[in-house]
Motif scaffolding. Structure first.
Motif, short mmCIF file in Angstrom:
data_model
loop_
_atom_site.label_atom_id
_atom_site.label_comp_id
_atom_site.label_asym_id
_atom_site.label_seq_id
_atom_site.Cartn_x
_atom_site.Cartn_y
_atom_site.Cartn_z
N ASP A 1 -1.81 2.27 0.29
CA ASP A 1 -2.21 3.58 -0.25
C ASP A 1 -1.93 3.71 -1.75
O ASP A 1 -1.64 4.82 -2.24
N LYS A 2 -2.01 2.61 -2.47
CA LYS A 2 -1.82 2.65 -3.91
C LYS A 2 -3.13 3.06 -4.59
O LYS A 2 -4.21 2.65 -4.16
N GLU B 1 6.78 -2.06 -10.14
CA GLU B 1 7.43 -2.29 -8.85
C GLU B 1 6.44 -2.81 -7.81
O GLU B 1 6.73 -3.74 -7.05
N THR B 2 5.25 -2.20 -7.79
CA THR B 2 4.23 -2.62 -6.83
C THR B 2 3.78 -4.05 -7.10
O THR B 2 3.59 -4.84 -6.17
N ASP C 1 7.54 -12.10 -12.76
CA ASP C 1 8.66 -11.18 -12.51
C ASP C 1 9.59 -11.06 -13.72
O ASP C 1 10.29 -10.05 -13.87
N LYS C 2 9.62 -12.08 -14.57
CA LYS C 2 10.54 -12.07 -15.71
C LYS C 2 10.02 -11.26 -16.90
O LYS C 2 10.66 -11.24 -17.95
N GLY C 3 8.89 -10.64 -16.76
CA GLY C 3 8.42 -9.78 -17.84
C GLY C 3 6.97 -9.95 -18.21
O GLY C 3 6.36 -9.07 -18.82
N GLU C 4 6.38 -11.10 -17.83
CA GLU C 4 4.98 -11.34 -18.16
C GLU C 4 4.08 -10.34 -17.45
O GLU C 4 3.09 -9.87 -18.01
N GLY C 5 4.43 -10.00 -16.21
CA GLY C 5 3.62 -9.04 -15.46
C GLY C 5 3.63 -7.67 -16.10
O GLY C 5 2.59 -7.00 -16.19
#
Length: 307
Positions: A261-262, A268-269, A288-292
């Motif tokens: 339901d996004k 976070e998602t 996860d280390k910041g690239e996203g």
């Protein structure tokens, strides 16, 4: 299976057939597919995994009302797995029964046990037994996974559309199947085989085409979410990952986010669901280390500027 339909009679009609089956293709692909059908030539599709090569064969079979016969290639694939083999257990039972009856005619017994009744048809032989006007779509998937010996064997099949079963003779296709060959280019395919085919490189789609694909495949996804997902994936493909996501992963991710339901992406998602999109830990760790977060910020900024 519906009544088989004739092949498209123009490039526009071919494009319409693909679009009607929710396959968003460009004109170059529609052109080479049309020519392949008109010229009765195999279509050789090369490209990265997950860009929709296999789906083309599935869509074509569905749209034309033809059987789809798939030969999934792998290392060590041999004739008995790909073409035919005999049902040895049933043959042995037949031999024992004839011996038990006391009427043993060696010549007659051999003719009986090596008959169509005991022949197990594998994908290649199945593809050659289609009737005129209803030839199946024969998908030879991931040919690069096999060895060169099997590749050489295919040359005869694709040249004459026939195969020889020593005990039965030569079996020739009444009408050649529609052949689609795919490869992920993990190794080069020999030129002799490529010369028998029409060739097309299936690339990652543009952002506009990928967005159209997502909207067709995941119609329940929020409009903003679909745009953010596509832009995020497009930017992911520009960085140095072990395995960049294909279109199939984009569709899966959009579907997974919709199930949750996004209606928009957030850090976070992305962290919680990145395993749907990326399949190697080193790639996931990098995101996860910041690239996203960096990519997401770029996506949000671009969409805000476009409004």
């Amino acid at each position: 299976m519906t009544e088989p339909l004739p092949a498209p009679q123009s490039i526009d009609e071919t494009l319409a057939v693909l679009t009607g089956a929710d396959y968003v293709a460009d004109r170059a692909l529609a052109t080479v597919l049309f020519l392949s059908l008109r010229m009765n030539r195999p279509l050789f599709l090369e490209g990265e995994a997950g860009v929709g090569k296999t789906e083309i064969a599935k869509v074509l079979a569905s749209a034309l009302g033809r059987r789809l016969i798939r030969l999934q290639c792998y290392e060590g694939l041999d004739v008995s797995s790909a073409v035919y083999e005999w049902n040895y257990a049933a043959q042995m039972i037949e031999i024992r029964m004839e011996e038990a009856s006391g009427a043993v005619d060696r010549q007659g017994m051999e003719k009986n046990v090596f008959s169509e009744k005991y022949l197990i048809r594998r994908p290649v032989l199945e593809a050659l037994t289609g009737k005129a006007g209803a030839a199946p779509v024969f998908l030879i998937d991931e040919l690069d996974r096999t060895d060169e010996a099997f590749e050489a064997f295919l040359l005869e099949i694709l040249s004459d559309y026939q195969v020889t079963v020593p005990e039965l003779g030569t079996i020739k296709a009444e009408e050649p199947p529609i052949v689609i060959i795919t490869t992920n280019r993990t190794r080069e395919i020999h030129d002799a085989l490529k010369r028998r085919c029409l060739y097309h490189w299936v690339d990652y789609p543009t952002a506009e085409r990928e967005l159209e694909i997502v909207r067709r495949k995941v119609p329940d996804a929020a409009s903003k979410l679909s745009e953010e997902v596509v832009r995020f994936v497009q930017k992911l493909r520009q960085i140095d990952l072990f395995k960049v996501p294909g279109v199939a992963e984009t569709i899966d991710w959009a579907g997974a986010l919709t199930e949750l339901d996004k209606i928009a992406l957030d850090p976070e998602t992305i962290s919680d669901t990145i395993g749907v999109l990326l399949k190697y830990q080193d790639d996931i760790a990098r995101i996860d280390k910041g690239e996203g977060r960096r990519i997401l910020n770029e996506v949000k900024a671009e969409l805000s500027a476009a409004e």
